[in-house]
Design a protein around this motif. Structure first.
Motif, PDB file in Angstrom:
ATOM      1  N   LEU A 134       0.841  -1.204   0.000  1.00  0.00           N
ATOM      2  CA  LEU A 134       0.000   0.000   0.000  1.00  0.00           C
ATOM      3  C   LEU A 134       0.871   1.247   0.000  1.00  0.00           C
ATOM      4  O   LEU A 134       0.567   2.220  -0.702  1.00  0.00           O
ATOM      5  CB  LEU A 134      -0.939  -0.001   1.212  1.00  0.00           C
ATOM      6  CG  LEU A 134      -1.841   1.227   1.351  1.00  0.00           C
ATOM      7  CD1 LEU A 134      -2.756   1.393   0.139  1.00  0.00           C
ATOM      8  CD2 LEU A 134      -2.663   1.129   2.627  1.00  0.00           C
ATOM      9  N   ALA A 135       1.957   1.235   0.757  1.00  0.00           N
ATOM     10  CA  ALA A 135       2.866   2.387   0.809  1.00  0.00           C
ATOM     11  C   ALA A 135       3.378   2.738  -0.587  1.00  0.00           C
ATOM     12  O   ALA A 135       3.452   3.915  -0.960  1.00  0.00           O
ATOM     13  CB  ALA A 135       4.030   2.099   1.746  1.00  0.00           C
ATOM     14  N   LYS A 136       3.709   1.717  -1.359  1.00  0.00           N
ATOM     15  CA  LYS A 136       4.190   1.933  -2.729  1.00  0.00           C
ATOM     16  C   LYS A 136       3.124   2.639  -3.574  1.00  0.00           C
ATOM     17  O   LYS A 136       3.424   3.560  -4.336  1.00  0.00           O
ATOM     18  CB  LYS A 136       4.574   0.590  -3.345  1.00  0.00           C
ATOM     19  CG  LYS A 136       5.055   0.665  -4.761  1.00  0.00           C
ATOM     20  CD  LYS A 136       5.373  -0.717  -5.295  1.00  0.00           C
ATOM     21  CE  LYS A 136       5.690  -0.656  -6.762  1.00  0.00           C
ATOM     22  NZ  LYS A 136       5.866  -1.982  -7.354  1.00  0.00           N
ATOM     23  N   GLN A 137       1.890   2.221  -3.423  1.00  0.00           N
ATOM     24  CA  GLN A 137       0.801   2.824  -4.190  1.00  0.00           C
ATOM     25  C   GLN A 137       0.541   4.270  -3.753  1.00  0.00           C
ATOM     26  O   GLN A 137       0.309   5.147  -4.581  1.00  0.00           O
ATOM     27  CB  GLN A 137      -0.475   1.986  -4.051  1.00  0.00           C
ATOM     28  CG  GLN A 137      -0.327   0.530  -4.428  1.00  0.00           C
ATOM     29  CD  GLN A 137       0.283   0.327  -5.798  1.00  0.00           C
ATOM     30  OE1 GLN A 137      -0.107   0.962  -6.772  1.00  0.00           O
ATOM     31  NE2 GLN A 137       1.262  -0.546  -5.881  1.00  0.00           N
TER      32      GLN A 137
ATOM     33  N   LYS B 273       2.704   6.291  -2.454  1.00  0.00           N
ATOM     34  CA  LYS B 273       3.830   7.104  -2.939  1.00  0.00           C
ATOM     35  C   LYS B 273       3.619   7.510  -4.392  1.00  0.00           C
ATOM     36  O   LYS B 273       4.022   8.597  -4.806  1.00  0.00           O
ATOM     37  CB  LYS B 273       5.147   6.356  -2.756  1.00  0.00           C
ATOM     38  CG  LYS B 273       5.589   6.307  -1.312  1.00  0.00           C
ATOM     39  CD  LYS B 273       6.867   5.512  -1.143  1.00  0.00           C
ATOM     40  CE  LYS B 273       7.204   5.357   0.328  1.00  0.00           C
ATOM     41  NZ  LYS B 273       8.362   4.499   0.555  1.00  0.00           N
ATOM     42  N   ALA B 274       2.986   6.642  -5.178  1.00  0.00           N
ATOM     43  CA  ALA B 274       2.685   6.989  -6.574  1.00  0.00           C
ATOM     44  C   ALA B 274       1.714   8.163  -6.627  1.00  0.00           C
ATOM     45  O   ALA B 274       1.833   9.036  -7.497  1.00  0.00           O
ATOM     46  CB  ALA B 274       2.113   5.783  -7.317  1.00  0.00           C
ATOM     47  N   LEU B 275       0.774   8.222  -5.686  1.00  0.00           N
ATOM     48  CA  LEU B 275      -0.166   9.348  -5.640  1.00  0.00           C
ATOM     49  C   LEU B 275       0.535  10.620  -5.190  1.00  0.00           C
ATOM     50  O   LEU B 275       0.177  11.719  -5.624  1.00  0.00           O
ATOM     51  CB  LEU B 275      -1.343   9.029  -4.718  1.00  0.00           C
ATOM     52  CG  LEU B 275      -2.258   7.884  -5.154  1.00  0.00           C
ATOM     53  CD1 LEU B 275      -3.394   7.699  -4.155  1.00  0.00           C
ATOM     54  CD2 LEU B 275      -2.816   8.104  -6.539  1.00  0.00           C
ATOM     55  N   VAL B 276       1.536  10.490  -4.327  1.00  0.00           N
ATOM     56  CA  VAL B 276       2.330  11.657  -3.919  1.00  0.00           C
ATOM     57  C   VAL B 276       3.130  12.158  -5.117  1.00  0.00           C
ATOM     58  O   VAL B 276       3.143  13.363  -5.401  1.00  0.00           O
ATOM     59  CB  VAL B 276       3.275  11.309  -2.742  1.00  0.00           C
ATOM     60  CG1 VAL B 276       4.254  12.442  -2.473  1.00  0.00           C
ATOM     61  CG2 VAL B 276       2.466  10.990  -1.489  1.00  0.00           C
ATOM     62  N   LYS B 277       3.762  11.240  -5.812  1.00  0.00           N
ATOM     63  CA  LYS B 277       4.575  11.600  -6.979  1.00  0.00           C
ATOM     64  C   LYS B 277       3.740  12.328  -8.036  1.00  0.00           C
ATOM     65  O   LYS B 277       4.224  13.240  -8.690  1.00  0.00           O
ATOM     66  CB  LYS B 277       5.218  10.349  -7.572  1.00  0.00           C
ATOM     67  CG  LYS B 277       6.162  10.627  -8.703  1.00  0.00           C
ATOM     68  CD  LYS B 277       6.814   9.353  -9.212  1.00  0.00           C
ATOM     69  CE  LYS B 277       7.730   9.669 -10.374  1.00  0.00           C
ATOM     70  NZ  LYS B 277       8.333   8.463 -10.932  1.00  0.00           N
ATOM     71  N   SER B 278       2.491  11.941  -8.184  1.00  0.00           N
ATOM     72  CA  SER B 278       1.628  12.570  -9.182  1.00  0.00           C
ATOM     73  C   SER B 278       0.990  13.866  -8.673  1.00  0.00           C
ATOM     74  O   SER B 278       0.253  14.517  -9.406  1.00  0.00           O
ATOM     75  CB  SER B 278       0.547  11.596  -9.634  1.00  0.00           C
ATOM     76  OG  SER B 278      -0.343  11.325  -8.570  1.00  0.00           O
ATOM     77  N   GLY B 279       1.259  14.224  -7.429  1.00  0.00           N
ATOM     78  CA  GLY B 279       0.750  15.488  -6.891  1.00  0.00           C
ATOM     79  C   GLY B 279      -0.660  15.427  -6.348  1.00  0.00           C
ATOM     80  O   GLY B 279      -1.265  16.458  -6.078  1.00  0.00           O
ATOM     81  N   LEU B 280      -1.206  14.223  -6.173  1.00  0.00           N
ATOM     82  CA  LEU B 280      -2.566  14.094  -5.655  1.00  0.00           C
ATOM     83  C   LEU B 280      -2.585  14.041  -4.128  1.00  0.00           C
ATOM     84  O   LEU B 280      -3.548  14.492  -3.500  1.00  0.00           O
ATOM     85  CB  LEU B 280      -3.235  12.850  -6.230  1.00  0.00           C
ATOM     86  CG  LEU B 280      -3.334  12.824  -7.762  1.00  0.00           C
ATOM     87  CD1 LEU B 280      -3.942  11.515  -8.225  1.00  0.00           C
ATOM     88  CD2 LEU B 280      -4.123  14.012  -8.272  1.00  0.00           C
ATOM     89  N   LEU B 281      -1.548  13.461  -3.536  1.00  0.00           N
ATOM     90  CA  LEU B 281      -1.418  13.408  -2.083  1.00  0.00           C
ATOM     91  C   LEU B 281      -0.142  14.126  -1.684  1.00  0.00           C
ATOM     92  O   LEU B 281       0.791  14.244  -2.475  1.00  0.00           O
ATOM     93  CB  LEU B 281      -1.322  11.959  -1.581  1.00  0.00           C
ATOM     94  CG  LEU B 281      -2.477  11.010  -1.835  1.00  0.00           C
ATOM     95  CD1 LEU B 281      -2.185   9.654  -1.180  1.00  0.00           C
ATOM     96  CD2 LEU B 281      -3.791  11.576  -1.340  1.00  0.00           C
ATOM     97  N   SER B 282      -0.115  14.568  -0.438  1.00  0.00           N
ATOM     98  CA  SER B 282       1.133  15.055   0.140  1.00  0.00           C
ATOM     99  C   SER B 282       1.436  14.158   1.330  1.00  0.00           C
ATOM    100  O   SER B 282       0.528  13.603   1.952  1.00  0.00           O
ATOM    101  CB  SER B 282       1.030  16.521   0.540  1.00  0.00           C
ATOM    102  OG  SER B 282       0.058  16.699   1.530  1.00  0.00           O
ATOM    103  N   ALA B 283       2.718  14.018   1.623  1.00  0.00           N
ATOM    104  CA  ALA B 283       3.148  13.149   2.712  1.00  0.00           C
ATOM    105  C   ALA B 283       3.922  13.969   3.730  1.00  0.00           C
ATOM    106  O   ALA B 283       4.737  14.813   3.361  1.00  0.00           O
ATOM    107  CB  ALA B 283       4.014  12.022   2.174  1.00  0.00           C
ATOM    108  N   THR B 284       3.651  13.699   4.989  1.00  0.00           N
ATOM    109  CA  THR B 284       4.371  14.317   6.085  1.00  0.00           C
ATOM    110  C   THR B 284       5.151  13.216   6.787  1.00  0.00           C
ATOM    111  O   THR B 284       4.550  12.251   7.266  1.00  0.00           O
ATOM    112  CB  THR B 284       3.384  14.978   7.081  1.00  0.00           C
ATOM    113  OG1 THR B 284       2.558  15.891   6.363  1.00  0.00           O
ATOM    114  CG2 THR B 284       4.128  15.691   8.188  1.00  0.00           C
ATOM    115  N   PRO B 285       6.481  13.342   6.835  1.00  0.00           N
ATOM    116  CA  PRO B 285       7.276  12.291   7.477  1.00  0.00           C
ATOM    117  C   PRO B 285       7.193  12.365   9.002  1.00  0.00           C
ATOM    118  O   PRO B 285       6.724  13.361   9.554  1.00  0.00           O
ATOM    119  CB  PRO B 285       8.696  12.572   6.992  1.00  0.00           C
ATOM    120  CG  PRO B 285       8.713  14.032   6.693  1.00  0.00           C
ATOM    121  CD  PRO B 285       7.312  14.394   6.264  1.00  0.00           C
ATOM    122  N   GLY B 286       7.643  11.320   9.641  1.00  0.00           N
ATOM    123  CA  GLY B 286       7.726  11.309  11.095  1.00  0.00           C
ATOM    124  C   GLY B 286       6.690  10.428  11.739  1.00  0.00           C
ATOM    125  O   GLY B 286       5.759   9.944  11.076  1.00  0.00           O
TER     126      GLY B 286
END
Length: 157
Positions: free
Chosen positions: A42-45, A47-60
């Motif tokens: 699921l994480a891989k999928q 990340k694909a949405l983050v790469k395409s600009g649909l999601l943003s990710a906050t680390p930590g």
């Protein structure tokens, strides 16, 4: 047409993230637990949405995912294409020109009628998904669904 299971995953995860309060996030672990999915895949999928600009990710440790823009600006087609690409699932190999039933070359100058129909169907499918946003999906949910989703995601922390 058969899409991979991960297509369903990202559509549901994006719809779930659209139900969060502004500024809130959900982690891969929360979403995996919420839908009983394997977290690493699921994480891989996601990340694909983050790469395409649909999601943003906050680390930590308190980080996670959220929509990168308003739900009204994210279409189902954008989500699907982020993980599955945009190519047509139908590929015409021009078998009408092979075997004992091969047509003469002059009868094959135009695109095969079956390839044309399949391309039209693919375009209609794309058009339908492009015309549906996450906000449209949220508008169809029963009252209280978003609150229940947020509560269950919080319990999955």
């Amino acid at each position: 047409m058969k899409l991979p299971a991960s297509t369903e995953w990202v559509l549901h995860c994006a719809s779930t993230l659209a139900q969060l309060e502004a500024g809130d996030t959900a982690s891969t672990a929360q979403l995996a637990l919420y839908f009983d999915l394997p977290a690493p895949y699921l994480a891989k999928q996601l990340k694909a949405l983050v790469k395409s600009g649909l999601l943003s990710a906050t680390p930590g440790p308190r980080g996670g995912f959220r929509l990168a823009r308003p739900a009204a600006e994210i279409t189902l087609l954008q989500i699907v294409e982020s993980v599955d690409g945009a190519s047509s699932p139908y590929v015409c190999a021009e078998i009408r020109q092979r075997g004992v039933g091969a047509l003469p070359p002059e009868e094959c100058e135009d695109t095969c009628v079956l390839a044309r129909r399949m391309a039209e169907a693919h375009q209609a499918w794309r058009h339908s998904l492009a015309g549906t946003t996450l906000a449209d999906i949220l508008a169809t949910l029963a009252p209280g669904t978003a609150a229940r989703t947020r509560s269950r995601l919080a319990a999955a922390r």
